[in-house]
Design an enzyme around this catalytic site. Structure first.
Site, mmCIF file in Angstrom:
data_model
loop_
_atom_site.group_PDB
_atom_site.id
_atom_site.type_symbol
_atom_site.label_atom_id
_atom_site.label_comp_id
_atom_site.label_asym_id
_atom_site.label_seq_id
_atom_site.Cartn_x
_atom_site.Cartn_y
_atom_site.Cartn_z
ATOM 1 N N LYS A 225 -16.404 57.302 103.760
ATOM 2 C CA LYS A 225 -16.420 58.119 102.539
ATOM 3 C C LYS A 225 -17.850 58.266 102.039
ATOM 4 O O LYS A 225 -18.523 57.280 101.744
ATOM 5 C CB LYS A 225 -15.552 57.464 101.473
ATOM 6 C CG LYS A 225 -15.597 58.135 100.106
ATOM 7 C CD LYS A 225 -14.813 57.330 99.075
ATOM 8 C CE LYS A 225 -15.041 57.861 97.660
ATOM 9 N NZ LYS A 225 -14.353 57.026 96.640
ATOM 10 N N LYS A 237 -14.792 60.606 84.326
ATOM 11 C CA LYS A 237 -14.853 59.180 84.041
ATOM 12 C C LYS A 237 -15.571 58.947 82.710
ATOM 13 O O LYS A 237 -16.460 59.718 82.336
ATOM 14 C CB LYS A 237 -15.646 58.449 85.134
ATOM 15 C CG LYS A 237 -15.044 58.456 86.521
ATOM 16 C CD LYS A 237 -16.000 57.763 87.489
ATOM 17 C CE LYS A 237 -15.478 57.772 88.918
ATOM 18 N NZ LYS A 237 -14.344 56.858 89.094
ATOM 19 N N ASP A 248 -20.597 55.144 95.490
ATOM 20 C CA ASP A 248 -19.337 55.691 95.991
ATOM 21 C C ASP A 248 -19.461 56.232 97.407
ATOM 22 O O ASP A 248 -18.484 56.688 97.987
ATOM 23 C CB ASP A 248 -18.815 56.776 95.045
ATOM 24 C CG ASP A 248 -17.296 56.810 94.990
ATOM 25 O OD1 ASP A 248 -16.663 55.806 95.369
ATOM 26 O OD2 ASP A 248 -16.732 57.841 94.567
ATOM 27 N N ASP A 307 -10.180 62.607 90.077
ATOM 28 C CA ASP A 307 -10.958 61.389 90.323
ATOM 29 C C ASP A 307 -10.448 60.626 91.538
ATOM 30 O O ASP A 307 -11.003 59.590 91.890
ATOM 31 C CB ASP A 307 -10.924 60.486 89.081
ATOM 32 C CG ASP A 307 -12.006 59.436 89.085
ATOM 33 O OD1 ASP A 307 -12.989 59.598 89.837
ATOM 34 O OD2 ASP A 307 -11.878 58.442 88.342
ATOM 35 N N GLU A 309 -10.737 61.719 94.575
ATOM 36 C CA GLU A 309 -11.323 62.687 95.507
ATOM 37 C C GLU A 309 -11.647 62.093 96.865
ATOM 38 O O GLU A 309 -11.683 62.804 97.868
ATOM 39 C CB GLU A 309 -12.589 63.297 94.894
ATOM 40 C CG GLU A 309 -13.876 62.491 95.052
ATOM 41 C CD GLU A 309 -13.843 61.125 94.387
ATOM 42 O OE1 GLU A 309 -14.502 60.196 94.888
ATOM 43 O OE2 GLU A 309 -13.166 60.977 93.355
ATOM 44 N N ARG A 311 -9.994 60.148 98.878
ATOM 45 C CA ARG A 311 -8.924 60.267 99.884
ATOM 46 C C ARG A 311 -8.775 61.696 100.377
ATOM 47 O O ARG A 311 -8.300 61.924 101.490
ATOM 48 C CB ARG A 311 -7.613 59.743 99.299
ATOM 49 C CG ARG A 311 -7.042 60.547 98.164
ATOM 50 C CD ARG A 311 -6.034 59.791 97.333
ATOM 51 N NE ARG A 311 -6.687 58.709 96.595
ATOM 52 C CZ ARG A 311 -6.030 57.846 95.812
ATOM 53 N NH1 ARG A 311 -4.710 57.958 95.673
ATOM 54 N NH2 ARG A 311 -6.669 56.912 95.161
#
Length: 461
Positions: A225, A237, A248, A307, A309, A311
């Protein structure tokens, strides 16, 4: 860290346990025993004591190891706090390689944005040249992953992540193909495009597709990811939750670290690394809650929360990876806060339906002190992803928010069919509080355990 040099006389590090402390102190002689007594040194695992010498350098170092004598990989990181100078383990230390790795992991510093002279660090000498190569390989790969995670989003956008990935593969003689912007639509990666399209054109979404190795070798594919920053999208968020969102892309960083290990060790595999790199930004063209999006696999996805996103972009990348039916398919992602609630920051869960792979992962995680814990792909929870208007929703629709990490893994499982074995790792990629072997900041998780497993399955010639 370097090979032992006959021109340098390093200070010896003596591994001790409570049972062997007295005998080691006897061999050191002089005032060593008295000094240890004054300091109250009991040889607890991970404890370090410098024995004074006649000059500024210590005469010896005492290093506490567990009673069973195996050594503790992370505890060895305490040695990275030794004063500047040259050190070596006393001959006969069975866990020398593990402790040397810990020394290197603990010595890591992220200094890119720090001005001024950096503090000189201790140097560890290893007499075994082959061991030095193995230790450096691990330490370099973990540092590579940590550096990527620690770099802030203004300097680690999709383009910079692309440069890091393609540069790594070029270094090892691999190849790369990158799909950017609207090309993702023409090449049928609609979910990756939807998540990243709201970012500035200079930070356009992309799919980084890197390959290395003999095409006749077993296919091992890694998917990471690569969300370089996550605002949460229109389901924004709170500011406190955005503070760590530079990390992330930790899944991408860790699969690239693992790829570095595989290529440097020349494991006989056909390696493929897929990194969907996006910024989940907010603009007029951002994807919305309630949107229904197509996927590469043909499944339609209702957006229950923008949020969730990670996956989505993984779904398209996993579908591509699955099309060539690799022998082993692994994905890594900083996917859910639910995984941290369940297991904390240091123990990433993994998911797989392959019992043999699960057992091997647990064994190798224990072997190299890179902890992992299996959680179930509990099929009854698949109903939580039901949608009344699409094939599935991207978040749990139960209304109670239960089993967030499990349902995320179940979502991903819908996009994998042909791979010989698949495992998903919901990592944190961050150490919130510094401890031995683990400086605070970006972290490599699961990559050492996975490299141990891959080295056993596909031994280098």
């Amino acid at each position: 860290m370097r090979l032992a040099d006959v021109a340098v006389q390093p200070v010896l590090i003596h591994p001790v346990t409570p049972a062997t402390l007295a005998a080691v102190l006897d061999t050191l002689g002089g005032a060593a025993a008295g000094w240890a007594a004054v300091q109250g040194y009991k040889a607890a695992a991970g404890s370090v004591l410098l024995v004074p010498g006649p000059g500024p350098a210590p005469a010896a170092v005492l290093f506490g190891v567990p009673d069973e004598g195996k050594g503790d990989l992370l505890a060895g990181g305490a040695l990275a706090g030794l004063p500047a100078g040259d050190y070596a383990f006393a001959p006969g230390f069975a866990a020398e390689e593990q402790a040397a790795i810990a020394f290197g992991l603990g010595a890591y510093r992220f200094t890119r944005y720090r001005s001024g002279e950096q503090k000189e660090q201790p140097r560890l000498h290893l007499a075994d040249a082959a061991m030095l190569v193995r230790v450096r390989r691990i330490v370099t790969a973990v540092a590579f992953a940590r550096d990527l995670v620690n770099t802030p989003a203004n300097d680690m956008g999709p383009a910079e992540l692309e440069t890091a990935a393609t540069g790594l593969f070029a270094l090892h003689g691999g190849h790369a193909r990158v799909l950017r912007g609207d090309t993702l639509l023409s090449e049928n990666f609609p979910l990756i495009h939807a998540v990243g399209r709201a970012a500035d054109s200079a930070r356009a979404p992309r799919l980084i597709d890197c390959t290395w190795g003999d095409e006749t070798h077993p296919r091992v594919t890694l998917v990471g990811k690569g969300v370089v920053f996550d605002t949460g999208g229109l389901d924004i968020k709170p500011s406190s939750s955005m503070l760590l969102m530079k990390k992330d892309m930790g899944g991408a960083a860790n699969v690239l670290g693992l790829a570095h290990l595989v290529m440097d060790a020349r494991l006989p595999v056909r390696l493929r690394v897929l990194v969907p790199a996006v910024e989940n930004a907010i603009a007029g063209n951002a994807f919305r809650p309630g949107d229904i999006l197509p996927s590469r696999k043909g499944l339609t996805v209702e957006i229950g929360n923008t949020d969730a996103e990670g996956r989505l972009i993984l779904a398209d990348a996993l579908a591509l990876a699955d099309e060539e039916a690799p022998e082993l398919l692994l994905d890594m992602a900083t996917l859910t806060g639910a995984a941290r609630v369940a297991l904390g920051p240091d123990l990433p869960p993994f998911y797989t339906a392959d019992e043999g792979l699960a057992a091997a992962l647990a064994a190798h995680a224990d072997k190299v002190a890179d902890p992992l814990w299996r959680l179930p792909l509990w099929q009854p929870y698949m109903k939580y992803l039901d949608s009344k208007v699409a094939d599935l929703n991207n978040v749990n629709q139960s209304g109670a928010g239960f089993a967030g990490s499990v349902t995320a893994a179940l979502f991903l499982s819908r996009f994998v069919e042909k791979a010989g074995a698949w495992a998903h790792f919901d990592i944190f990629a961050w150490t919130p509080v510094e401890r031995a072997g683990k400086p605070a900041g970006g972290e490599g998780q699961a990559l050492r355990a996975l490299f141990s497993l891959l080295s056993e399955r596909y031994p280098a010639n």
